[in-house]
Scaffold this motif. Sequence first.
Motif, short mmCIF file in Angstrom:
data_model
loop_
_atom_site.label_atom_id
_atom_site.label_comp_id
_atom_site.label_asym_id
_atom_site.label_seq_id
_atom_site.Cartn_x
_atom_site.Cartn_y
_atom_site.Cartn_z
N ALA A 129 0.83 -1.21 0.00
CA ALA A 129 0.00 0.00 0.00
C ALA A 129 0.86 1.26 0.00
N GLU A 130 1.93 1.23 0.77
CA GLU A 130 2.82 2.39 0.84
C GLU A 130 3.49 2.66 -0.50
N THR A 131 3.96 1.60 -1.16
CA THR A 131 4.64 1.77 -2.44
C THR A 131 3.66 2.17 -3.53
N ARG A 132 2.46 1.61 -3.49
CA ARG A 132 1.43 1.98 -4.47
C ARG A 132 1.11 3.47 -4.36
N ASP A 133 0.99 3.98 -3.15
CA ASP A 133 0.72 5.41 -2.97
C ASP A 133 1.87 6.26 -3.51
N TYR A 134 3.11 5.76 -3.34
CA TYR A 134 4.27 6.47 -3.88
C TYR A 134 4.20 6.53 -5.41
N VAL A 135 3.81 5.42 -6.04
CA VAL A 135 3.68 5.39 -7.50
C VAL A 135 2.61 6.37 -7.95
N TYR A 136 1.51 6.43 -7.24
CA TYR A 136 0.44 7.36 -7.61
C TYR A 136 0.88 8.81 -7.41
N THR A 137 1.78 9.05 -6.46
CA THR A 137 2.32 10.39 -6.29
C THR A 137 3.21 10.77 -7.46
N LEU A 138 4.01 9.80 -7.93
CA LEU A 138 4.87 10.03 -9.09
C LEU A 138 4.04 10.27 -10.35
N PHE A 139 2.99 9.47 -10.50
CA PHE A 139 2.15 9.52 -11.70
C PHE A 139 0.69 9.76 -11.29
N PRO A 140 0.31 11.02 -11.01
CA PRO A 140 -1.06 11.31 -10.58
C PRO A 140 -2.12 10.83 -11.56
N ARG A 141 -1.78 10.78 -12.85
CA ARG A 141 -2.73 10.32 -13.85
C ARG A 141 -3.16 8.86 -13.58
N LEU A 142 -2.22 8.07 -13.07
CA LEU A 142 -2.56 6.67 -12.80
C LEU A 142 -3.52 6.55 -11.63
N ALA A 143 -3.42 7.44 -10.67
CA ALA A 143 -4.36 7.42 -9.55
C ALA A 143 -5.78 7.64 -10.05
N ASP A 144 -5.92 8.52 -11.04
CA ASP A 144 -7.25 8.80 -11.60
C ASP A 144 -7.77 7.63 -12.43
N ARG A 145 -6.86 6.80 -12.92
CA ARG A 145 -7.25 5.71 -13.82
C ARG A 145 -7.03 4.33 -13.19
N ARG A 146 -6.95 4.28 -11.89
CA ARG A 146 -6.56 3.03 -11.22
C ARG A 146 -7.51 1.88 -11.50
N LYS A 147 -8.79 2.18 -11.79
CA LYS A 147 -9.76 1.11 -12.04
C LYS A 147 -9.97 0.85 -13.54
N GLN A 148 -9.24 1.57 -14.38
CA GLN A 148 -9.39 1.38 -15.83
C GLN A 148 -8.56 0.19 -16.31
N ILE A 149 -9.03 -0.46 -17.38
CA ILE A 149 -8.31 -1.57 -17.97
C ILE A 149 -7.04 -1.04 -18.65
N ALA A 150 -5.90 -1.64 -18.35
CA ALA A 150 -4.61 -1.12 -18.82
C ALA A 150 -4.51 -1.10 -20.34
N GLY A 151 -5.15 -2.06 -21.00
CA GLY A 151 -5.07 -2.12 -22.46
C GLY A 151 -5.71 -0.96 -23.17
N TYR A 152 -6.57 -0.21 -22.47
CA TYR A 152 -7.25 0.93 -23.08
C TYR A 152 -6.55 2.26 -22.81
N LEU A 153 -5.44 2.24 -22.10
CA LEU A 153 -4.72 3.47 -21.81
C LEU A 153 -3.91 3.93 -23.02
N SER A 154 -3.52 5.19 -23.01
CA SER A 154 -2.63 5.70 -24.05
C SER A 154 -1.25 5.09 -23.88
N GLY A 155 -0.40 5.23 -24.90
CA GLY A 155 0.96 4.69 -24.82
C GLY A 155 1.74 5.27 -23.67
N GLY A 156 1.61 6.57 -23.46
CA GLY A 156 2.32 7.21 -22.36
C GLY A 156 1.86 6.72 -21.00
N GLU A 157 0.54 6.55 -20.85
CA GLU A 157 0.00 6.05 -19.58
C GLU A 157 0.43 4.61 -19.34
#
Length: 276
Positions: A129-157
Amino acid sequence: MASLPQAISTAPPALAVHNIQVVYGGAIEAVRDVSLEVRSGQIVALLGSNGAGKSTVLKAVSGVLDTEDGEIEKGSVHLFGEAVERAPAPAIVAQGMVQVPEGRRLFATLTVEENLVVGAHLQGAGRLAETRDYVYTLFPRLADRRKQIAGYLSGGEQQMVAIGRALMSRPKVLALDEPSLGLAPLVVTEIFNTIRKLRESSGLTILLVEQNANRALAIADYAYIMENGRVVLDGTSEQLRRNQDVREFYLGLSSQPGRTSMKDVKHYKRRKRWLS
């Protein structure tokens, strides 16, 4: 009062590669006599054109050559002083080095958060949980998309998820294979800013395989240039930026007008001083 002399560090490099030869299928030599070092806390870039052998070196140090019928036939790889050239990939991950492969290779049908959790299989629930929160801090966009299917993300995401997944195992050495591949310039800037931030904020050691020499040299401390399976030049980023051949053939900066014709490009190898 005179100051005391600084103690010289005798700690081994985080990663040391000594004269490795990599062969595919028992017959095709892809890399010959490659040596490099990555000191703790450094960003070291491995540069070169497509097919130069950069990714093969990364697969060799990460223990994943066997998936493509490749093998280190000669030489050694040491991770924090321990020989790992014969170690399997899970053992290398457990020892502290994780690779972000070229092309991201996410679990396309899983969500962003599920992909991150996969990368934390060596961590307990609390650290996960601690490391996941750190990743979301690095990449705020991923926090917004945490429940989205990865295959539908943009290349950058998707690249952000791939880096985040690697960070979930809390590596000491992060090996990145072509993080800018196929991404728009603004996204590339964001990815490389994050790579720089990782080193500055946590002291993470990074081996960066990259074709985009301009981007890599802007953040690297040291770099190696490969051609035809061999290291042909190495030095600090500043030294390589000043090298006339590097400026012309990798940075696109020619000091002599009229040397950028297609004929010049076609025969460029004949003029490189490191190949003469």
